[in-house]
Design an enzyme around this catalytic site. Sequence first.
Site, PDB file in Angstrom:
ATOM      1  CD  GLU A 273      -2.728  -1.209   2.817  1.00 23.39           C
ATOM      2  OE1 GLU A 273      -2.240  -0.466   3.402  1.00 23.39           O
ATOM      3  OE2 GLU A 273      -3.396  -2.006   2.867  1.00 23.39           O
ATOM      4  CB  CYS A 342      -4.324  34.774  11.808  1.00 23.37           C
ATOM      5  SG  CYS A 342      -4.879  35.917  10.351  1.00 23.37           S
TER       6      CYS A 342
HETATM    7  N1  LLP Z   1      -1.643   1.816   4.310  1.00 19.89           N
HETATM    8  C1  LLP Z   1      -2.063   2.457   5.584  1.00 19.89           C
HETATM    9  C2  LLP Z   1      -3.083   1.576   6.370  1.00 19.89           C
HETATM   10  C3  LLP Z   1      -1.773   3.616   6.018  1.00 19.89           C
HETATM   11  O1  LLP Z   1      -2.314   4.231   7.158  1.00 19.89           O
HETATM   12  C4  LLP Z   1      -0.956   4.444   5.310  1.00 19.89           C
HETATM   13  C5  LLP Z   1      -0.562   6.118   5.735  1.00 19.89           C
HETATM   14  C6  LLP Z   1      -0.253   4.123   4.071  1.00 19.89           C
HETATM   15  C7  LLP Z   1      -0.719   2.781   3.716  1.00 19.89           C
HETATM   16  C8  LLP Z   1       0.439   4.796   3.197  1.00 19.89           C
HETATM   17  O2  LLP Z   1       1.685   5.084   3.824  1.00 19.89           O
HETATM   18  P1  LLP Z   1       3.072   5.715   2.751  1.00 19.89           P
HETATM   19  O3  LLP Z   1       3.506   4.683   2.048  1.00 19.89           O
HETATM   20  O4  LLP Z   1       2.490   6.922   2.241  1.00 19.89           O
HETATM   21  O5  LLP Z   1       4.022   6.029   3.932  1.00 19.89           O
HETATM   22  N2  LLP Z   1       0.228  12.875   6.629  1.00 19.89           N
HETATM   23  C9  LLP Z   1       1.482  12.074   7.002  1.00 19.89           C
HETATM   24  C10 LLP Z   1       1.387  10.560   6.536  1.00 19.89           C
HETATM   25  C11 LLP Z   1       0.376   9.969   7.353  1.00 19.89           C
HETATM   26  C12 LLP Z   1       0.333   8.521   6.781  1.00 19.89           C
HETATM   27  C13 LLP Z   1      -0.868   7.634   7.178  1.00 19.89           C
HETATM   28  N3  LLP Z   1      -0.976   6.263   6.788  1.00 19.89           N
HETATM   29  C14 LLP Z   1       2.707  12.926   6.356  1.00 19.89           C
HETATM   30  O6  LLP Z   1       2.211  14.033   5.756  1.00 19.89           O
HETATM   31  O7  LLP Z   1       3.890  12.561   6.685  1.00 19.89           O
END
Ligand code: LLP
Length: 418
Positions: A273, A342
């Site tokens: 994922e 702000c």
């Molecule tokens: N699968 C699940 C169950 C997840 O919760 C997430 C991300 C992913 C896959 C994808 O993860 P990635 O490959 O993108 O690391 N807003 C935060 C990141 C939050 C990630 C949440 N879950 C940021 O901007 O760093």
Amino acid sequence: MHYFEYRSGELHAEGVPVRRIAEEVGTPTYVYSLATLRRHYQIFDQAFARLPHLVCFSVKANSNLAVLRVFVRAGGGFDIVSGGELFRALKAGADPKKIVFSGVGKRTDEMEDALRAGILMFNVESQQELRVLNEVARSLGKKAPISLRVNPDVDPRTHPYISTGMKKSKFGIDIKRSVEEYKKALSLSYLEVIGVDCHIGSQLTSIPPFVDALERVKLLLGALRTEGCHIRYLDLGGGLGIRYKDEEPPHPDLYAEAIIRGLGGLNVILILEPGRVIVGNAGILVTKVLYLKETEDKKFVVVDGAMNDLIRPALYGSYQGILPVEERTGETMVADVVGPICESGDFFAKDREIPRPKPGDLLAVMSAGAYGFSMSSNYNSRAKAAEVLVDGESFYVVRERESLQDLIRGEAIPSILH
Ligand code: LLP
């Protein structure tokens, strides 16, 4: 690797000068490179080519329909966490049989929509959710394919807000209790147990936590097989990090190699994922300098983009590279690059050395393709930015800038206030 680079002193997105986009579409604007999106997806997918696998792009990282369509066309699936993401994925043309539904708080209407659509599986995160899903499936006369999201208690060594696989986090089911939970799931007649899932965190820059989690999950798979529960899918979540500044995350090939080695010939279909690693460096946020403000102690570059457009620096203290759209070699300055909101937390960079800009100059906030627009809001009644997709020498607006009317859509002044 991405396709944002200077050509004759002008930052280009593939073959298009970023300045041209800003002139035609305005600022702030997200710009995505199609070639980069495709390339990152392919590299990731290819890395697992030796195994039966499915890459389910994590929609939360970037949920623009056009971006999702790129992965549909590449044969990918999707990891969703809400009915809204299901809606988007289907609108983008996703094959429901390639959609996995994660998340700790699925509502019954979301479960119904996903069951009706016929998704590949639900990654279930609690015992109560198991029971509710069983009931929802019964009411529709369907069987819900499930995996349990287990929490392997592994420290991913990343920011605490994006660590998800440790004992104290709200996610998943304690791996130690999971055999019991699987037994319960097997006893519920409207569930079909097909997988095991785990996701330990995001922006991981080393391999060992992934391998540790896999080792633990493998033990669970063994235990489940002795219980007569045949697991077909192993979902290892996302989490592979990218370079924002000087991080050195492993290449997807190394990550895949470690996982394939760790699997040791286990006969499962692997689901991954990824979010950030595919889209993070495939997008930039283009913003315009409004003012330079200098006090005795500090210098500020005030730009027209803000924390409502890109909240990562404010929320995680994260680093985003900032480049002038017109390459500059002259005088530099150390300044905070801040937006008009702000709040003192409204910044893209703190004490950053940048070429001294002048009002009207364009800046590119780099590595903004993941968790950029998808986390944006209307705070301070700011219309959401436009999104543009570049393909070679052409570019397409894939989301219009919001209008003032968009800001108040759905609001009403009740008659008692007339
Ligand atoms: N699968 C699940 C169950 C997840 O919760 C997430 C991300 C992913 C896959 C994808 O993860 P990635 O490959 O993108 O690391 N807003 C935060 C990141 C939050 C990630 C949440 N879950 C940021 O901007 O760093």
